[in-house]
Write an enzyme that holds these catalytic residues in place. Structure first.
Site, PDB file in Angstrom:
ATOM      1  N   TYR A 121       6.645  -5.032 -22.343  1.00  0.00           N
ATOM      2  CA  TYR A 121       7.983  -4.819 -21.761  1.00  0.00           C
ATOM      3  C   TYR A 121       8.834  -3.868 -22.617  1.00  0.00           C
ATOM      4  O   TYR A 121       9.240  -2.796 -22.147  1.00  0.00           O
ATOM      5  CB  TYR A 121       8.651  -6.199 -21.625  1.00  0.00           C
ATOM      6  CG  TYR A 121      10.101  -6.203 -21.222  1.00  0.00           C
ATOM      7  CD1 TYR A 121      10.582  -5.360 -20.220  1.00  0.00           C
ATOM      8  CD2 TYR A 121      10.991  -7.082 -21.830  1.00  0.00           C
ATOM      9  CE1 TYR A 121      11.918  -5.396 -19.842  1.00  0.00           C
ATOM     10  CE2 TYR A 121      12.321  -7.128 -21.462  1.00  0.00           C
ATOM     11  CZ  TYR A 121      12.787  -6.279 -20.465  1.00  0.00           C
ATOM     12  OH  TYR A 121      14.100  -6.312 -20.101  1.00  0.00           O
ATOM     13  N   LEU A 169      -4.146  -4.704 -23.888  1.00  0.00           N
ATOM     14  CA  LEU A 169      -3.882  -5.065 -22.481  1.00  0.00           C
ATOM     15  C   LEU A 169      -4.080  -6.552 -22.236  1.00  0.00           C
ATOM     16  O   LEU A 169      -4.170  -6.986 -21.086  1.00  0.00           O
ATOM     17  CB  LEU A 169      -4.737  -4.242 -21.500  1.00  0.00           C
ATOM     18  CG  LEU A 169      -4.503  -2.735 -21.518  1.00  0.00           C
ATOM     19  CD1 LEU A 169      -5.320  -2.060 -20.425  1.00  0.00           C
ATOM     20  CD2 LEU A 169      -3.013  -2.396 -21.334  1.00  0.00           C
ATOM     21  N   ALA A 210       3.301  -4.969 -30.694  1.00  0.00           N
ATOM     22  CA  ALA A 210       2.275  -5.904 -30.211  1.00  0.00           C
ATOM     23  C   ALA A 210       2.425  -7.256 -30.892  1.00  0.00           C
ATOM     24  O   ALA A 210       2.385  -7.347 -32.115  1.00  0.00           O
ATOM     25  CB  ALA A 210       0.887  -5.338 -30.497  1.00  0.00           C
ATOM     26  N   TYR A 244       6.957 -19.184 -33.742  1.00  0.00           N
ATOM     27  CA  TYR A 244       7.150 -17.777 -33.361  1.00  0.00           C
ATOM     28  C   TYR A 244       8.084 -17.087 -34.362  1.00  0.00           C
ATOM     29  O   TYR A 244       7.747 -16.044 -34.936  1.00  0.00           O
ATOM     30  CB  TYR A 244       7.714 -17.687 -31.938  1.00  0.00           C
ATOM     31  CG  TYR A 244       8.253 -16.314 -31.596  1.00  0.00           C
ATOM     32  CD1 TYR A 244       7.404 -15.214 -31.541  1.00  0.00           C
ATOM     33  CD2 TYR A 244       9.613 -16.118 -31.352  1.00  0.00           C
ATOM     34  CE1 TYR A 244       7.900 -13.950 -31.250  1.00  0.00           C
ATOM     35  CE2 TYR A 244      10.119 -14.864 -31.050  1.00  0.00           C
ATOM     36  CZ  TYR A 244       9.255 -13.782 -31.007  1.00  0.00           C
ATOM     37  OH  TYR A 244       9.750 -12.536 -30.726  1.00  0.00           O
ATOM     38  N   GLY A 257      13.891 -26.696 -29.064  1.00  0.00           N
ATOM     39  CA  GLY A 257      13.982 -25.502 -29.918  1.00  0.00           C
ATOM     40  C   GLY A 257      15.050 -24.506 -29.492  1.00  0.00           C
ATOM     41  O   GLY A 257      15.203 -23.466 -30.126  1.00  0.00           O
ATOM     42  N   ASP A 258      15.788 -24.761 -28.398  1.00  0.00           N
ATOM     43  CA  ASP A 258      16.825 -23.815 -27.961  1.00  0.00           C
ATOM     44  C   ASP A 258      18.112 -24.011 -28.755  1.00  0.00           C
ATOM     45  O   ASP A 258      18.781 -25.037 -28.616  1.00  0.00           O
ATOM     46  CB  ASP A 258      17.158 -24.030 -26.471  1.00  0.00           C
ATOM     47  CG  ASP A 258      16.248 -23.266 -25.538  1.00  0.00           C
ATOM     48  OD1 ASP A 258      15.519 -22.367 -26.009  1.00  0.00           O
ATOM     49  OD2 ASP A 258      16.273 -23.567 -24.328  1.00  0.00           O
TER      50      ASP A 258
HETATM   51  N1  UFG Z   1      16.904 -20.887 -19.581  1.00  0.00           N
HETATM   52  C1  UFG Z   1      17.124 -21.791 -18.556  1.00  0.00           C
HETATM   53  N2  UFG Z   1      16.215 -21.840 -17.543  1.00  0.00           N
HETATM   54  C2  UFG Z   1      15.107 -21.043 -17.498  1.00  0.00           C
HETATM   55  C3  UFG Z   1      14.898 -20.123 -18.549  1.00  0.00           C
HETATM   56  C4  UFG Z   1      15.814 -20.077 -19.583  1.00  0.00           C
HETATM   57  O1  UFG Z   1      18.096 -22.534 -18.562  1.00  0.00           O
HETATM   58  O2  UFG Z   1      14.320 -21.166 -16.555  1.00  0.00           O
HETATM   59  C5  UFG Z   1      17.874 -20.825 -20.678  1.00  0.00           C
HETATM   60  C6  UFG Z   1      17.238 -21.138 -22.011  1.00  0.00           C
HETATM   61  O3  UFG Z   1      17.198 -22.517 -22.202  1.00  0.00           O
HETATM   62  C7  UFG Z   1      18.166 -20.400 -22.965  1.00  0.00           C
HETATM   63  C8  UFG Z   1      18.620 -19.180 -22.155  1.00  0.00           C
HETATM   64  O4  UFG Z   1      18.349 -19.504 -20.788  1.00  0.00           O
HETATM   65  O5  UFG Z   1      19.268 -21.186 -23.223  1.00  0.00           O
HETATM   66  C9  UFG Z   1      17.869 -17.921 -22.525  1.00  0.00           C
HETATM   67  O6  UFG Z   1      16.479 -18.234 -22.493  1.00  0.00           O
HETATM   68  P1  UFG Z   1      15.332 -17.126 -22.583  1.00  0.00           P
HETATM   69  O7  UFG Z   1      14.032 -17.851 -22.512  1.00  0.00           O
HETATM   70  O8  UFG Z   1      15.597 -16.046 -21.614  1.00  0.00           O
HETATM   71  O9  UFG Z   1      15.548 -16.510 -24.011  1.00  0.00           O
HETATM   72  P2  UFG Z   1      15.568 -17.243 -25.431  1.00  0.00           P
HETATM   73  O10 UFG Z   1      16.967 -17.168 -25.901  1.00  0.00           O
HETATM   74  O11 UFG Z   1      14.924 -18.552 -25.449  1.00  0.00           O
HETATM   75  O12 UFG Z   1      14.543 -16.329 -26.184  1.00  0.00           O
HETATM   76  C10 UFG Z   1      14.901 -15.124 -26.741  1.00  0.00           C
HETATM   77  C11 UFG Z   1      13.685 -14.227 -26.872  1.00  0.00           C
HETATM   78  C12 UFG Z   1      12.675 -14.837 -27.800  1.00  0.00           C
HETATM   79  C13 UFG Z   1      13.339 -15.181 -29.087  1.00  0.00           C
HETATM   80  C14 UFG Z   1      14.519 -16.068 -28.832  1.00  0.00           C
HETATM   81  C15 UFG Z   1      15.270 -16.428 -30.080  1.00  0.00           C
HETATM   82  O13 UFG Z   1      13.117 -14.023 -25.610  1.00  0.00           O
HETATM   83  O14 UFG Z   1      11.634 -13.926 -28.025  1.00  0.00           O
HETATM   84  O15 UFG Z   1      15.411 -15.399 -27.971  1.00  0.00           O
HETATM   85  O16 UFG Z   1      15.886 -17.679 -29.891  1.00  0.00           O
HETATM   86  F1  UFG Z   1      12.497 -15.846 -29.901  1.00  0.00           F
END
Ligand code: UFG
Length: 330
Positions: free
Chosen positions: A12, A34, A75, A142, A285-286
Site C-alpha cells: 500500500y 508478492l 517490506a 509488531y 492493544g488499542d
Molecule cells: N477500529 C474499529 N473497527 C474496525 C477497525 C478499527 O473500531 O473495524 C478502530 C480501532 O479500534 C482503532 C481505530 O479504529 O481505534 C483505528 O484502527 P486501525 O486498525 O485503522 O489503525 P490502528 O490505529 O490500530 O493501527 C495503526 C497502523 C498500525 C500501527 C498502529 C499503531 O495501521 O500499523 O496504528 O497503534 F501499528
C-alpha cells in the site's frame, strides 16, 4: 537521477512512494515477494525483482540491476493482532530478514537508508501529542519488531557508517488514483468503513466506546499516503545531499486526531450511505489516543502535509473503493 531500491514496492504505502519517486525523475528497482503485495500495484516504469527479503542471492541480483544510491525499506508484516498471536513471525520477518537487507547494503556500498517505522514503537505514551524524544515502550510484538529494527539501524551507523532515517507513521490512509489500500483480512478502520458502505461487508464493529475520550471511541492521527510519499522523498534527498547527516527518526502525522465515530460520521456524509455500525468490545492493544507532534519533520525536512484533512483522505479512499470494490482482485 539516483536509483532507489524499494522493498515492499507492491504494498500500500510502498507502491504509492514508488510512483511518486518515478514521477520526480528517479529510477526505481522494486524488490517484493508478492506474499502480501499486489503485482498490479507496481508502477510499470519500475524494474521489478521478485524475491524474499531473506534470500540473499536474489537481493544481490536486485542490487546488481543498477547502481543503487539509497534503499527504502517498506517490506514488513504490519498487523498488530497477528503479531500478538504469532510474535516469532514478526521477529523473523521484520527483524532478522531486515538484517539480511542491511548486510546487503553494507556489502554493496549503500549508505543511505529509509525505514518505514511506526508510532506503535511508542506504545501508550503518557504525553500527547507524541514527540520523538518520548520513551519507546511498544505494547505489541509488531511495535517491538519495528523498534528492534530501528536499533539495528543505529548500530549499523556506528559499525559501518550507514545513514538511516526512520519514519514513524501514524495512521496511513487515503488513495492516489488507482493505488489504494487492500489488505487480505482487512483490519483498518477506513477500508472497513467503505466496505460497509458498499455492502461488501454487512456492518462495521466499533471496537469499544468506553475509552476516556470525548465520545468514548479511540482517537487517531490520519495521514494521507501522498504526504507520507513526500516525506520519504524529502528524507531521501536530505540523506543523499547532506553527507555529514546523522541517522535520525521523524514522526509523520498531522497533529490532529479524529475519533472512530467522527470518521464514520464524515464517511456517511461523503458517501451519502447509511454505513451499518455495531458497538463491540475493545480490541486488545488499542491505545485510546495517538496523535503526532511532527514539528521535527517540518523544520528539518521542510515537510508540509497537504492532503491529510479528513475530507480529502476519505474522498480519495472512497473513490478508490468504489472503483475497486474487491481491491486489486488478486
Ligand atoms: N477500529 C474499529 N473497527 C474496525 C477497525 C478499527 O473500531 O473495524 C478502530 C480501532 O479500534 C482503532 C481505530 O479504529 O481505534 C483505528 O484502527 P486501525 O486498525 O485503522 O489503525 P490502528 O490505529 O490500530 O493501527 C495503526 C497502523 C498500525 C500501527 C498502529 C499503531 O495501521 O500499523 O496504528 O497503534 F501499528
Amino acid at each position: 537521477m539516483p536509483t532507489i531500491l524499494v522493498t515492499g514496492g507492491a504494498g500500500y504505502i510502498g507502491s504509492i512512494c514508488v510512483k511518486n519517486l518515478i514521477d520526480q525523475g528517479n529510477e526505481v528497482v522494486v524488490y517484493d515477494s508478492l506474499e502480501r503485495g499486489h503485482r498490479s500495484a507496481i508502477d510499470e516504469r519500475a524494474t521489478f525483482v521478485r524475491g524474499d527479503l531473506g534470500d540473499r542471492t536474489r537481493l544481490d541480483r536486485a542490487f546488481a540491476e543498477r547502481s543503487i544510491a539509497a534503499v527504502m525499506h517498506f517490506a514488513a508484516y504490519a498487523l498488530v493482532g497477528e503479531s500478538v498471536e504469532q510474535p516469532e513471525l514478526y521477529m523473523r520477518n521484520n527483524v532478522e530478514k531486515g538484517k539480511i537487507l542491511l548486510d546487503a547494503c553494507r556489502d554493496h556500498g549503500v549508505r543511505a537508508f529509509l525505514f518505514s517505522s511506526t508510532c506503535a514503537t511508542y506504545g501508550e505514551p503518557k504525553e500527547m501529542p507524541i514527540h520523538e524524544r518520548l520513551p519507546q515502550l511498544p505494547t505489541n510484538p509488531y511495535g517491538e519488531s519495528k523498534l528492534l529494527f530501528e536499533k539495528e539501524l543505529w548500530k549499523a551507523e556506528e559499525a559501518w557508517g550507514l545513514r538511516a532515517v526512520a519514519l514513524r507513521y501514524f495512521n496511513a490512509c487515503g488513495a492516489d488514483g488507482d493505488l489504494g489500500e487492500d489488505h487480505e483480512a482487512e483490519t483498518h478502520l477506513i477500508p472497513i468503513v467503505f466496505e460497509a458502505a458498499l455492502g461488501t461487508r454487512p456492518k462495521l464493529f466499533i471496537h469499544g466506546d468506553d475509552y476516556p475520550t470525548p465520545d468514548g471511541t479511540c482517537i487517531r492521527d490520519y495521514i494521507h499516503i501522498l504526504d507520507l510519499a513526500s516525506a520519504h522523498r524529502l528524507a531521501m534527498e536530505s540523506l543523499l545531499s547532506d553527507r555529514g547527516a546523522r541517522s535520525r527518526a521523524y514522526n509523520l502525522g498531522v497533529g490532529r486526531g479524529y475519533s472512530v465515530r467522527e470518521v464514520i460520521e464524515a464517511a456517511r456524509e461523503i458517501t451519502g450511505r447509511e454505513i451499518p455500525v455495531e458497538v463491540g468490545p475493545r480490541r486488545p492493544g488499542d491505545p485510546p489516543e495517538l496523535v503526532a507532534a511532527s514539528d521535527l519533520a517540518r523544520t528539518e525536512l521542510g515537510w508540509t502535509p497537504e492532503h491529510s484533512d479528513l475530507d480529502t483522505v476519505l474522498r480519495t479512499a472512497w473513490s478508490w473503493h468504489q472503483r475497486h470494490p474487491h481491491g486489486y482482485g488478486d
